[in-house]
Design an enzyme around this catalytic site. Structure first.
Site, PDB file in Angstrom:
ATOM      1  N   CYS A  26       0.836  -1.082  -0.010  1.00 62.38           N
ATOM      2  CA  CYS A  26      -0.125  -0.149  -0.211  1.00 62.38           C
ATOM      3  C   CYS A  26       0.907   1.272  -0.148  1.00 62.38           C
ATOM      4  O   CYS A  26       2.078   1.219  -0.461  1.00 62.38           O
ATOM      5  CB  CYS A  26      -0.973   0.032   1.281  1.00 62.38           C
ATOM      6  SG  CYS A  26      -0.053  -0.043   2.916  1.00 62.38           S
ATOM      7  N   HIS A 535      27.008 -13.026  14.556  1.00 60.09           N
ATOM      8  CA  HIS A 535      26.649 -13.367  13.056  1.00 60.09           C
ATOM      9  C   HIS A 535      27.849 -13.742  12.715  1.00 60.09           C
ATOM     10  O   HIS A 535      28.904 -12.781  12.448  1.00 60.09           O
ATOM     11  CB  HIS A 535      26.149 -12.102  12.606  1.00 60.09           C
ATOM     12  CG  HIS A 535      25.614 -12.424  11.006  1.00 60.09           C
ATOM     13  ND1 HIS A 535      26.738 -12.702   9.982  1.00 60.09           N
ATOM     14  CD2 HIS A 535      24.610 -12.512  10.362  1.00 60.09           C
ATOM     15  CE1 HIS A 535      25.813 -12.818   8.918  1.00 60.09           C
ATOM     16  NE2 HIS A 535      24.572 -12.811   9.032  1.00 60.09           N
TER      17      HIS A 535
END
Length: 613
Positions: A26, A535
């Site tokens: 949208c 990570h």
């Protein structure tokens, strides 16, 4: 911000292409329909640079991007070639209410841009004719009026297309059903009080600009089409299913579904008029004070059919009332722009004002500042409620579908109390932000203590949490990491380590919240509430788990120093991937400061970071 890299990160974190059933967008959001929403890592998506927040509503995972959402959507679609919705089975059970909102959202979302553009054009024409700049009798006016009115007049046709696509039916047959209600042979019947079909009396009605009749008709058509495809031989389905669908649905719509839908719309409109008539002030205060929260929940689009039905009957009070909330948000953004000493905050807050003023798009204000600075929420409620109460008291109504903005002023009547209400809401919210501030009071006080007393690691003036190193290696700043998501601290603050030993241990006592299937990344939440991401390597997800051997799984409880994963440093390097490992505090906003130990090298379980609460 690279739209391509952001799109790839988002798609990976929602569970990959295989987890996406459908995707739409949208004005500000990517709206994912997923097979399994539990597979999506909302916390990590929300940390991405370029993502304002993540909302779950109506069976969708909504990733709020802001005004740049079309570019991100385009890049994601380049990767996955997703349709608005697919026929893939959704393994997740969704409530009836969620399904209803999903259907409404999926039907109106593709139209938001066109509706906003048409609405602004109608508002501009109203201004030009009000001030006699353009004559309503001129050819120029009539041509521009046709451009502004077309979408709303033919709304049954256009909505039939989007709704058919949403429900998996043939959109062209759906459009034909909607168009039949506006075809001259049908509209010619309106002149008479009654007519008939095969001897059955019908009541002709004007279906232009209506919503509910076509909603009912297309929902039932989608069911009929599935049934016909089961009983009609596939060799003749191409023409026979559309023919039977039109022969059945158009008369039924004219005889039953259409009039019923019109009465539903008129009933809802009448109920709203009754409530506003009984206590317009109360209704306005509720709408003005709660609008932002409806947007946050993603259910504001559910009011669109009601607004459209009201406008089809002449005028709508709801959009007028919520305008107070829109302008209160603008006031808060202006207040933050003026008050903030942070150049970045000033720039970002200031940039949200213009789209809100001219287009009524305020999600960047809501998610970028109001959610972040919760101190402003009472300002928003108070200002929006007072402005909404004024609008409701004077019975202001909007006569055209224009999103609340400067362009909507001309289509609200009576205009003077409307202007007083929206300007008053904006000024009140601005003053509250300037006088009482927007940042958390406790945060301001602690920052003052830090500044005045130069708090350093090892002192105990305020509450702190110690994080030890999960690795042995060389410490480097995050800026040295060749990945903008980490180097920009978009996911949070921390440090990076170039490991010399292929073992990662837990830096805290806590719970393992995520172990990536590839083993290259592990998330832990400490007992004190710190959310830590380890990570190992950059882009090592592409190794698909090779050279990584996790020894924990999601949900495991770990103690500081417990082994989390073994990894082969040399093999990873030989494969062409750097092993530099970001250690990120992903909920950085929870902390006043994150202090590193200013070391060049570190051993596993030695002090690494201090989190100041």
């Amino acid at each position: 911000m690279s739209y391509q890299s952001l799109a790839k990160e988002i798609l990976d974190l929602v569970g990959g292409e295989q987890n996406v059933v459908g995707l739409t967008h949208c004005a500000t959001r990517l709206r994912f329909k997923l097979k399994n929403r539990a597979s999506a890592n909302k916390a990590e998506i929300q940390k991405l640079d370029g993502v304002l927040t993540v909302v779950e509503s109506g069976g969708q995972l909504q990733v709020v991007i802001g005004n740049e959402v079309p570019y991100v959507y385009k890049e994601i679609n380049q990767i996955g070639k997703f349709s608005v919705d697919t026929n893939s089975a959704n393994d997740e059970k969704i409530s009836i209410a969620s399904k209803i909102f999903d259907i409404i959202s999926g039907s109106f979302t593709p139209l938001i841009g066109a509706m906003a553009g048409s609405g602004v054009l109608k508002g501009l024409l109203a201004i030009l004719t009000t001030y006699h700049i353009l004559s309503p009798d001129s050819g120029t006016y009539h041509i521009l009026a046709a451009a502004g009115n077309a979408l709303f007049y033919f709304l049954p046709v256009i909505l039939a297309v989007t709704l058919s696509i949403k429900l998996g039916a043939n959109p062209y047959v759906g459009a034909s059903i909607g168009a039949a209600l506006l075809e001259p042979n049908f509209t010619g019947l309106i002149a008479g009080k009654t007519s008939e079909f095969l001897g059955i009396p019908i009541v002709p009605m004007n279906y232009s600009s209506t919503v509910f009749p076509i909603f009912i008709a297309i929902i039932l058509y989608s069911i009929l089409e599935k049934f016909l495809k089961k009983i009609v031989h596939k060799d003749i389905q191409m023409f026979l299913v559309p023919m039977l669908s039109l022969m059945i649905m158009v008369p039924l719509t004219a005889m039953a579904f259409g009039p019923f839908g019109v009465y539903v719309g008129e009933g809802i409109s009448g109920l709203i008029s009754f409530l506003t008539g009984k206590s317009g002030m109360l209704a306005g205060a509720v709408m003005g004070g709660s609008w932002a929260f409806l947007v946050m929940l993603g259910i504001h689009v559910g009011l669109t059919p009601i607004v459209a039905a009201n406008l089809a009957n002449g005028a709508d009070p709801l959009l007028a009332m919520v305008a107070a909330a829109i302008f209160a948000q603008i006031g808060i953004a202006i207040g933050i722009t003026i008050r903030s000493k942070d150049a970045k905050v000033k720039t970002v807050a200031g940039s949200t004002v213009f789209p809100a003023l001219v287009g009524g798009v305020t999600e960047p204000i809501i998610y970028g500042f109001i959610v972040r600075y919760k101190r402003t929420i009472p300002y928003l409620i108070i200002s929006g409620a007072i402005g909404g109460a004024i609008i409701g008291f004077f019975g202001v109504k909007q006569t055209a579908l224009v999103l609340p903005s400067l362009f909507a002023i001309a289509v609200n009547s009576p205009m003077v109390p409307y202007i007083i209400a929206i300007v008053g809401s904006m000024i009140l919210a601005l003053l509250l932000t300037l006088v009482f501030g927007y940042e958390d009071k406790k945060k301001i006080e602690v920052e003052k203590i830090i500044e005045e007393n130069k708090v350093e690691a090892g002192k105990t003036m305020i509450k702190k949490e110690a994080i030890v190193s999960p690795l042995t290696g060389v410490i480097k700043p995050l800026a040295d990491v060749d990945d903008p998501v980490f180097s920009s601290a978009a996911m949070g603050k921390g440090v990076a380590i170039e490991p010399t030993v292929g073992k990662a241990v837990s830096p805290v006592n806590g719970i393992v919240t995520i172990v990536f299937p590839t083993g290259h990344a592990i998330g832990i939440t400490s007992d004190e509430g710190a959310e830590i991401l380890i990570h190992i390597g950059i882009n090592t997800v592409q190794l698909e788990g090779k050279y990584y051997s996790p020894v924990v799984k999601q949900g495991d409880r770990v103690s500081q120093g417990d082994l989390l994963v073994n990894f082969d440093i040399e093999k990873i390097k030989e494969a062409g991937y750097p092993v530099i490992t970001p250690i990120i505090i992903t909920n950085t906003d929870r902390y006043i400061d994150i202090i590193d130990m200013k070391k060049e090298e570190v051993q596993a379980e030695e002090s690494l970071l201090t989190l100041v609460v």
